[in-house]
Design a protein around this motif. Structure first.
Motif, mmCIF file in Angstrom:
data_model
loop_
_atom_site.group_PDB
_atom_site.id
_atom_site.type_symbol
_atom_site.label_atom_id
_atom_site.label_comp_id
_atom_site.label_asym_id
_atom_site.label_seq_id
_atom_site.Cartn_x
_atom_site.Cartn_y
_atom_site.Cartn_z
ATOM 1 N N TYR A 46 13.079 5.678 52.087
ATOM 2 C CA TYR A 46 12.645 5.603 50.682
ATOM 3 C C TYR A 46 11.938 6.896 50.270
ATOM 4 O O TYR A 46 11.971 7.281 49.089
ATOM 5 C CB TYR A 46 11.713 4.413 50.483
ATOM 6 C CG TYR A 46 11.478 4.050 49.047
ATOM 7 C CD1 TYR A 46 12.494 3.507 48.267
ATOM 8 C CD2 TYR A 46 10.243 4.253 48.443
ATOM 9 C CE1 TYR A 46 12.290 3.187 46.945
ATOM 10 C CE2 TYR A 46 10.017 3.931 47.122
ATOM 11 C CZ TYR A 46 11.048 3.392 46.377
ATOM 12 O OH TYR A 46 10.830 3.086 45.053
ATOM 13 N N MET A 90 7.695 5.075 52.983
ATOM 14 C CA MET A 90 7.755 4.285 51.744
ATOM 15 C C MET A 90 6.666 4.733 50.770
ATOM 16 O O MET A 90 6.891 4.859 49.559
ATOM 17 C CB MET A 90 7.621 2.797 52.054
ATOM 18 C CG MET A 90 8.817 2.212 52.796
ATOM 19 S SD MET A 90 9.083 0.459 52.469
ATOM 20 C CE MET A 90 9.796 0.480 50.837
ATOM 21 N N LEU A 141 13.613 0.948 40.321
ATOM 22 C CA LEU A 141 13.260 0.902 41.745
ATOM 23 C C LEU A 141 13.988 -0.215 42.479
ATOM 24 O O LEU A 141 14.367 -0.081 43.638
ATOM 25 C CB LEU A 141 11.750 0.712 41.900
ATOM 26 C CG LEU A 141 10.849 1.906 41.584
ATOM 27 C CD1 LEU A 141 9.394 1.485 41.687
ATOM 28 C CD2 LEU A 141 11.138 3.035 42.545
ATOM 29 N N MET A 142 14.156 -1.332 41.793
ATOM 30 C CA MET A 142 14.760 -2.495 42.435
ATOM 31 C C MET A 142 16.173 -2.202 42.937
ATOM 32 O O MET A 142 16.619 -2.779 43.921
ATOM 33 C CB MET A 142 14.794 -3.677 41.456
ATOM 34 C CG MET A 142 13.420 -4.121 40.963
ATOM 35 S SD MET A 142 12.419 -4.811 42.290
ATOM 36 C CE MET A 142 13.167 -6.428 42.424
ATOM 37 N N THR A 180 18.100 11.358 50.297
ATOM 38 C CA THR A 180 17.931 10.209 51.190
ATOM 39 C C THR A 180 18.539 10.476 52.560
ATOM 40 O O THR A 180 17.932 10.172 53.594
ATOM 41 C CB THR A 180 18.587 8.958 50.580
ATOM 42 O OG1 THR A 180 18.141 8.794 49.242
ATOM 43 C CG2 THR A 180 18.224 7.724 51.380
ATOM 44 N N HIS A 195 13.467 1.896 56.095
ATOM 45 C CA HIS A 195 12.383 1.837 55.118
ATOM 46 C C HIS A 195 11.798 3.221 54.834
ATOM 47 O O HIS A 195 11.443 3.534 53.696
ATOM 48 C CB HIS A 195 11.295 0.889 55.607
ATOM 49 C CG HIS A 195 11.675 -0.555 55.502
ATOM 50 N ND1 HIS A 195 12.573 -1.143 56.368
ATOM 51 C CD2 HIS A 195 11.309 -1.514 54.623
ATOM 52 C CE1 HIS A 195 12.734 -2.401 56.037
ATOM 53 N NE2 HIS A 195 11.987 -2.665 54.981
ATOM 54 N N LEU A 236 15.700 -0.742 46.350
ATOM 55 C CA LEU A 236 15.081 -1.643 47.317
ATOM 56 C C LEU A 236 15.986 -2.826 47.644
ATOM 57 O O LEU A 236 16.004 -3.312 48.780
ATOM 58 C CB LEU A 236 13.739 -2.139 46.778
ATOM 59 C CG LEU A 236 12.654 -1.061 46.607
ATOM 60 C CD1 LEU A 236 11.404 -1.667 45.978
ATOM 61 C CD2 LEU A 236 12.312 -0.421 47.940
ATOM 62 N N PHE A 237 16.720 -3.342 46.647
ATOM 63 C CA PHE A 237 17.532 -4.542 46.861
ATOM 64 C C PHE A 237 19.019 -4.331 46.583
ATOM 65 O O PHE A 237 19.773 -5.285 46.527
ATOM 66 C CB PHE A 237 16.992 -5.688 45.999
ATOM 67 C CG PHE A 237 15.589 -6.089 46.363
ATOM 68 C CD1 PHE A 237 15.349 -6.885 47.478
ATOM 69 C CD2 PHE A 237 14.509 -5.635 45.634
ATOM 70 C CE1 PHE A 237 14.065 -7.249 47.828
ATOM 71 C CE2 PHE A 237 13.210 -5.986 45.984
ATOM 72 C CZ PHE A 237 12.986 -6.788 47.083
ATOM 73 N N GLY A 296 20.467 -2.635 49.503
ATOM 74 C CA GLY A 296 19.154 -2.034 49.323
ATOM 75 C C GLY A 296 18.467 -1.721 50.650
ATOM 76 O O GLY A 296 18.825 -2.254 51.696
ATOM 77 N N LEU A 297 17.454 -0.829 50.583
ATOM 78 C CA LEU A 297 16.793 -0.377 51.807
ATOM 79 C C LEU A 297 16.058 -1.505 52.532
ATOM 80 O O LEU A 297 16.003 -1.536 53.753
ATOM 81 C CB LEU A 297 15.800 0.746 51.457
ATOM 82 C CG LEU A 297 16.427 2.086 51.046
ATOM 83 C CD1 LEU A 297 15.352 3.056 50.585
ATOM 84 C CD2 LEU A 297 17.224 2.681 52.195
ATOM 85 N N ILE A 298 15.459 -2.419 51.772
ATOM 86 C CA ILE A 298 14.673 -3.486 52.402
ATOM 87 C C ILE A 298 15.561 -4.445 53.195
ATOM 88 O O ILE A 298 15.154 -4.988 54.227
ATOM 89 C CB ILE A 298 13.859 -4.239 51.330
ATOM 90 C CG1 ILE A 298 12.729 -3.318 50.818
ATOM 91 C CG2 ILE A 298 13.258 -5.530 51.868
ATOM 92 C CD1 ILE A 298 11.857 -3.947 49.764
#
Length: 270
Positions: free
Chosen positions: A48, A99, A116-117, A65, A45, A120-121, A193-195
């Protein structure tokens, strides 16, 4: 699924899933065995922040990253070694600060218009061929490091005191392990994604742990499970027009709960 493979983006997506599965199988095994799941989630996380830095300074996002994730991994290793009783607090702070830094820097980035999504995903359907080569290179680094230090990692994973008696440089090895976790996060990021990285990094090894008789068989079984999860999730997302990363994790989560139930039934009947 075969019909879908006529499209280049689906072939790239499948290859990205298979390459990510190597990191999931190998590094995920050490994450589960050494019980550093929360720490690995913190690195994932906090990474990010590296995306925000990359877009703010106009550098390739992978470089930003990877550099930021490695820096966070080193900081977490230093702090957790020096203040073990505050490990969860420190990880939680770095997790949130990373984050938040990413979000603020993306707000300040000139001309920022990135989805962004996708970070994240995940955005496995948009992985270009150039990223596949990068993922392949990171896999090679991970495999060579583990092959060279396998016995030391084996000793560290099951008995740290015994490892020290054998002359294993435990502290250095701990830094190397967290650095490999950071590499894996960057590698898997495009897939789910990161999440959701931590789910794909831990579910396959957890299921494999109950069936494997040794560390390397656990890695192989984790790799096979990761391949199945990514391929099945990709096929379901294509068939029902669903978000790929989330679908892959739901497939893995379903297998996780099924495995837990089966394990419980087997224990009761034993």
């Amino acid at each position: 699924m075969w019909e879908a493979l006529h499209f280049e983006f689906m072939r790239n997506a499948l290859m990205a899933g298979l390459l990510a599965s190597i990191a999931c199988g190998v590094i995920g095994t050490f994450v589960v065995v050494n019980r550093i799941v929360f720490l690995s989630g913190g690195i994932a996380h906090a990474a990010y922040g590296g995306i925000g830095l990359a877009f703010f300074f106009g550098i390739p996002y992978v470089v930003g990253t990877l550099g930021f994730a490695l820096a966070v991994a080193i900081i977490m290793a230093l702090i957790t070694l020096k203040a073990r009783h505050r490990t969860d607090t420190v990880i939680g702070v770095l997790w949130a600060v990373g984050m938040a830094l990413g979000v603020v820097l993306l707000d300040l980035a000139p001309g920022y218009n990135v989805d962004l999504m996708s970070f994240l995903f995940g955005s496995i359907l948009t992985v270009p061929a150039s990223d596949l080569w990068l993922m392949f290179s990171l896999d090679v680094v991970i495999l060579l490091t583990i092959a060279f230090l396998y016995n030391d990692f084996l000793a560290l994973s099951f008995d740290e005191d015994f490892a020290q008696i054998r002359g294993v440089r435990v502290t250095l090895l701990y830094f190397v392990l967290l650095a490999l976790v950071a590499l894996s996060v960057v590698l898997i990021m495009r897939v789910v994604g990161l999440i959701l990285v931590i789910a794909l990094l831990t579910i396959p090894p957890y299921i494999a742990e109950n069936q494997a008789g040794s560390l390397w068989t656990m890695m192989l079984l984790s790799f096979a499970l990761s391949c199945f999860f990514t391929t099945a999730g990709l096929w379901l997302s294509y068939t029902f027009n669903l978000t790929s990363g989330a679908t892959i994790i739901l497939v893995a989560g379903t297998c996780f709960f099924m495995s837990t139930v089966i394990e419980g039934v087997q224990k009761k009947s034993a």
